[in-house]
Motif scaffolding. Structure first.
Motif, PDB file in Angstrom:
ATOM      1  N   PHE A 260     -11.458   9.726  13.631  1.00 21.12           N
ATOM      2  CA  PHE A 260     -10.353   9.924  12.682  1.00 21.12           C
ATOM      3  C   PHE A 260      -9.786  11.339  12.794  1.00 21.12           C
ATOM      4  CE2 PHE A 260     -12.872   6.574  10.800  1.00 21.12           C
ATOM      5  CZ  PHE A 260     -11.998   5.774  10.082  1.00 21.12           C
ATOM      6  N   VAL A 261      -8.476  11.459  12.587  1.00 18.65           N
ATOM      7  CA  VAL A 261      -7.810  12.752  12.384  1.00 18.65           C
ATOM      8  C   VAL A 261      -6.646  12.507  11.437  1.00 18.65           C
ATOM      9  CG1 VAL A 261      -6.678  14.750  13.401  1.00 18.65           C
ATOM     10  CG2 VAL A 261      -8.348  13.484  14.752  1.00 18.65           C
ATOM     11  N   HIS A 262      -6.808  12.865  10.139  1.00 23.01           N
ATOM     12  CA  HIS A 262      -5.708  12.650   9.196  1.00 23.01           C
ATOM     13  C   HIS A 262      -5.950  13.413   7.899  1.00 23.01           C
ATOM     14  CE1 HIS A 262      -7.877   9.341   6.788  1.00 23.01           C
ATOM     15  NE2 HIS A 262      -8.709   9.659   7.758  1.00 23.01           N
TER      16      HIS A 262
ATOM     17  N   ALA B  56       0.847  -1.188   0.000  1.00 21.30           N
ATOM     18  CA  ALA B  56       0.000   0.000   0.000  1.00 21.30           C
ATOM     19  C   ALA B  56       0.884   1.240   0.000  1.00 21.30           C
ATOM     20  CB  ALA B  56      -0.910  -0.001   1.230  1.00 21.30           C
ATOM     21  N   GLU B  57       0.259   2.371  -0.291  1.00 18.96           N
ATOM     22  CA  GLU B  57       0.948   3.658  -0.266  1.00 18.96           C
ATOM     23  C   GLU B  57       0.051   4.693   0.410  1.00 18.96           C
ATOM     24  OE1 GLU B  57       0.139   5.002  -4.803  1.00 18.96           O
ATOM     25  OE2 GLU B  57       0.937   2.985  -4.450  1.00 18.96           O
ATOM     26  N   VAL B  58       0.640   5.797   0.772  1.00 16.51           N
ATOM     27  CA  VAL B  58      -0.097   6.848   1.478  1.00 16.51           C
ATOM     28  C   VAL B  58      -0.191   8.071   0.580  1.00 16.51           C
ATOM     29  CG1 VAL B  58      -0.162   8.294   3.549  1.00 16.51           C
ATOM     30  CG2 VAL B  58       0.733   5.955   3.695  1.00 16.51           C
ATOM     31  N   VAL B  59      -1.407   8.561   0.377  1.00 17.24           N
ATOM     32  CA  VAL B  59      -1.639   9.698  -0.514  1.00 17.24           C
ATOM     33  C   VAL B  59      -2.463  10.770   0.205  1.00 17.24           C
ATOM     34  CG1 VAL B  59      -1.473   8.295  -2.603  1.00 17.24           C
ATOM     35  CG2 VAL B  59      -3.692   8.625  -1.517  1.00 17.24           C
ATOM     36  N   LYS B  60      -2.417  11.973  -0.329  1.00 17.82           N
ATOM     37  CA  LYS B  60      -3.072  13.112   0.310  1.00 17.82           C
ATOM     38  C   LYS B  60      -4.513  13.259  -0.174  1.00 17.82           C
ATOM     39  CE  LYS B  60      -2.506  18.110   1.163  1.00 17.82           C
ATOM     40  NZ  LYS B  60      -2.653  17.982   2.610  1.00 17.82           N
ATOM     41  N   PHE B  61      -5.396  13.571   0.753  1.00 13.98           N
ATOM     42  CA  PHE B  61      -6.756  13.909   0.369  1.00 13.98           C
ATOM     43  C   PHE B  61      -6.732  15.132  -0.543  1.00 13.98           C
ATOM     44  CE2 PHE B  61      -8.226  11.829   4.424  1.00 13.98           C
ATOM     45  CZ  PHE B  61      -9.081  10.908   3.827  1.00 13.98           C
ATOM     46  N   LYS B  62      -7.532  15.097  -1.589  1.00 10.77           N
ATOM     47  CA  LYS B  62      -7.662  16.243  -2.489  1.00 10.77           C
ATOM     48  C   LYS B  62      -9.146  16.519  -2.671  1.00 10.77           C
ATOM     49  CE  LYS B  62      -3.423  14.969  -4.949  1.00 10.77           C
ATOM     50  NZ  LYS B  62      -3.152  13.768  -4.136  1.00 10.77           N
ATOM     51  N   SER B  63      -9.566  17.730  -2.363  1.00  7.70           N
ATOM     52  CA  SER B  63     -10.982  18.051  -2.446  1.00  7.70           C
ATOM     53  C   SER B  63     -11.187  19.426  -3.044  1.00  7.70           C
ATOM     54  CB  SER B  63     -11.630  17.999  -1.056  1.00  7.70           C
ATOM     55  OG  SER B  63     -12.969  18.409  -1.120  1.00  7.70           O
ATOM     56  N   GLU B  64     -12.058  19.489  -4.046  1.00  4.33           N
ATOM     57  CA  GLU B  64     -12.452  20.770  -4.631  1.00  4.33           C
ATOM     58  C   GLU B  64     -13.695  21.318  -3.947  1.00  4.33           C
ATOM     59  OE1 GLU B  64     -10.474  22.158  -6.776  1.00  4.33           O
ATOM     60  OE2 GLU B  64      -9.197  20.380  -6.838  1.00  4.33           O
ATOM     61  N   GLU B  65     -14.275  20.494  -3.087  1.00  2.00           N
ATOM     62  CA  GLU B  65     -15.498  20.913  -2.408  1.00  2.00           C
ATOM     63  C   GLU B  65     -15.152  21.537  -1.060  1.00  2.00           C
ATOM     64  OE1 GLU B  65     -18.615  17.960  -2.342  1.00  2.00           O
ATOM     65  OE2 GLU B  65     -17.543  16.781  -3.829  1.00  2.00           O
TER      66      GLU B  65
ATOM     67  N   LYS C 206     -16.983  22.152   1.397  1.00  2.00           N
ATOM     68  CA  LYS C 206     -17.643  21.524   2.541  1.00  2.00           C
ATOM     69  C   LYS C 206     -16.884  20.297   3.048  1.00  2.00           C
ATOM     70  CE  LYS C 206     -20.789  18.621  -0.199  1.00  2.00           C
ATOM     71  NZ  LYS C 206     -22.201  18.284  -0.444  1.00  2.00           N
ATOM     72  N   MET C 207     -16.013  19.746   2.221  1.00  2.00           N
ATOM     73  CA  MET C 207     -15.223  18.589   2.634  1.00  2.00           C
ATOM     74  C   MET C 207     -13.873  19.080   3.131  1.00  2.00           C
ATOM     75  SD  MET C 207     -17.291  16.066   2.046  1.00  2.00           S
ATOM     76  CE  MET C 207     -16.443  14.513   1.867  1.00  2.00           C
ATOM     77  N   LYS C 208     -13.763  19.270   4.412  1.00  2.00           N
ATOM     78  CA  LYS C 208     -12.565  19.860   4.989  1.00  2.00           C
ATOM     79  C   LYS C 208     -11.449  18.832   5.137  1.00  2.00           C
ATOM     80  CE  LYS C 208     -15.066  23.396   7.626  1.00  2.00           C
ATOM     81  NZ  LYS C 208     -15.344  23.952   8.968  1.00  2.00           N
ATOM     82  N   ILE C 209     -10.246  19.323   5.026  1.00  2.00           N
ATOM     83  CA  ILE C 209      -9.049  18.526   5.276  1.00  2.00           C
ATOM     84  C   ILE C 209      -8.282  19.206   6.414  1.00  2.00           C
ATOM     85  CG2 ILE C 209      -6.901  17.632   4.272  1.00  2.00           C
ATOM     86  CD1 ILE C 209      -8.253  17.863   1.520  1.00  2.00           C
ATOM     87  N   PRO C 210      -7.931  18.469   7.469  1.00  2.00           N
ATOM     88  CA  PRO C 210      -7.959  17.014   7.599  1.00  2.00           C
ATOM     89  C   PRO C 210      -9.365  16.436   7.801  1.00  2.00           C
ATOM     90  CG  PRO C 210      -7.265  17.992   9.668  1.00  2.00           C
ATOM     91  CD  PRO C 210      -7.335  19.116   8.667  1.00  2.00           C
ATOM     92  N   HIS C 211      -9.464  15.154   7.508  1.00  2.00           N
ATOM     93  CA  HIS C 211     -10.642  14.380   7.870  1.00  2.00           C
ATOM     94  C   HIS C 211     -10.614  14.236   9.382  1.00  2.00           C
ATOM     95  CE1 HIS C 211     -12.477  10.049   8.042  1.00  2.00           C
ATOM     96  NE2 HIS C 211     -13.390  10.956   8.309  1.00  2.00           N
ATOM     97  N   MET C 212     -11.562  14.884  10.058  1.00  2.00           N
ATOM     98  CA  MET C 212     -11.531  14.916  11.517  1.00  2.00           C
ATOM     99  C   MET C 212     -12.928  14.651  12.063  1.00  2.00           C
ATOM    100  SD  MET C 212     -10.398  18.035  14.060  1.00  2.00           S
ATOM    101  CE  MET C 212      -8.800  18.157  13.273  1.00  2.00           C
TER     102      MET C 212
END
Length: 202
Positions: free
Chosen positions: A145-147, A103-112, A114-120
């Motif tokens: 979750f917090v990431h 597996a690999e680790v990738v960054k959340f990408k959101s154009e919305e 309302k979808m805040k980063i980090p996922h908390m």
């Protein structure tokens, strides 16, 4: 004895307290001798991938952990960054991971917006296979979750649970004696308590 590995990148006390609540003893340690004699290991972690790998390397513990996990088949639970360090690599940095999971680790990408980063916050998981640490599959499971980065698995058979936030990601992995959870069981009340209880009772 259960060893909570202290490599300078984890929220250790709350995990120790939860294990005590279950009725088991644990030790927070960076001692090679104590880790060598442990029955189970927990690899916690918060912060960035490269910092976590650097801290783990600087601690001098990678060789003994690899031996315990890969040769002795000692059960280990990675939590949050701890699980991410078990993968091959991360977009967050340049260091290679432990490589235990495909597996690999990738960054959340959101154009919305309302979808805040980090996922908390709290989110449910979709259980993908029978597990030694997540049982009673009929009950909806919710964890904390917090990431900002998530695990993208390249091996479907290693995925224990998935969660949807912006996209669907692997929120828990399981392969033989190796377990990883993206969420924080120590902050997830009865559901997190179940995960830790099942793990320490393996």
């Amino acid at each position: 004895m259960i060893s909570i590995i202290d490599y300078g990148a984890g929220n250790l006390g709350s995990i120790e307290n939860m294990i005590k609540r279950i009725g088991h003893k644990s030790q927070i340690t960076n001692s090679i001798d104590l880790i060598e004699n442990s029955e189970k290991l927990i690899l916690p972690g918060v912060g960035s991938f490269d910092h976590g790998m650097s801290q783990l390397k600087n601690s001098g513990l990678i060789d003994v952990i690899n031996k315990k996990v890969l040769e002795d088949k000692t059960p280990i639970l990675g939590i949050c960054l701890g699980m991410q360090l078990m993968t091959e690599f991360s977009e967050e940095g340049d260091h290679k991971g432990l490589g235990w999971f495909n597996a690999e680790v990738v960054k959340f990408k959101s154009e919305e917006k309302k979808m805040k980063i980090p996922h908390m916050g709290w989110n449910i998981v979709d259980i993908k296979k029978e597990s030694k640490i997540i049982t009673d599959v009929e009950e909806e499971k919710r964890y904390y979750f917090v990431h900002s980065y998530y695990v993208k698995s390249n091996a479907e058979e290693e995925v224990l649970t998935t969660t949807n936030y912006i996209n669907t990601f692997a929120s828990a992995l399981e392969k033989n004696n190796i377990f990883g959870v993206q969420f924080h069981p120590e902050k997830s009340h009865k559901f997190g308590l179940e995960v830790l209880r099942n793990f320490v009772n393996l």
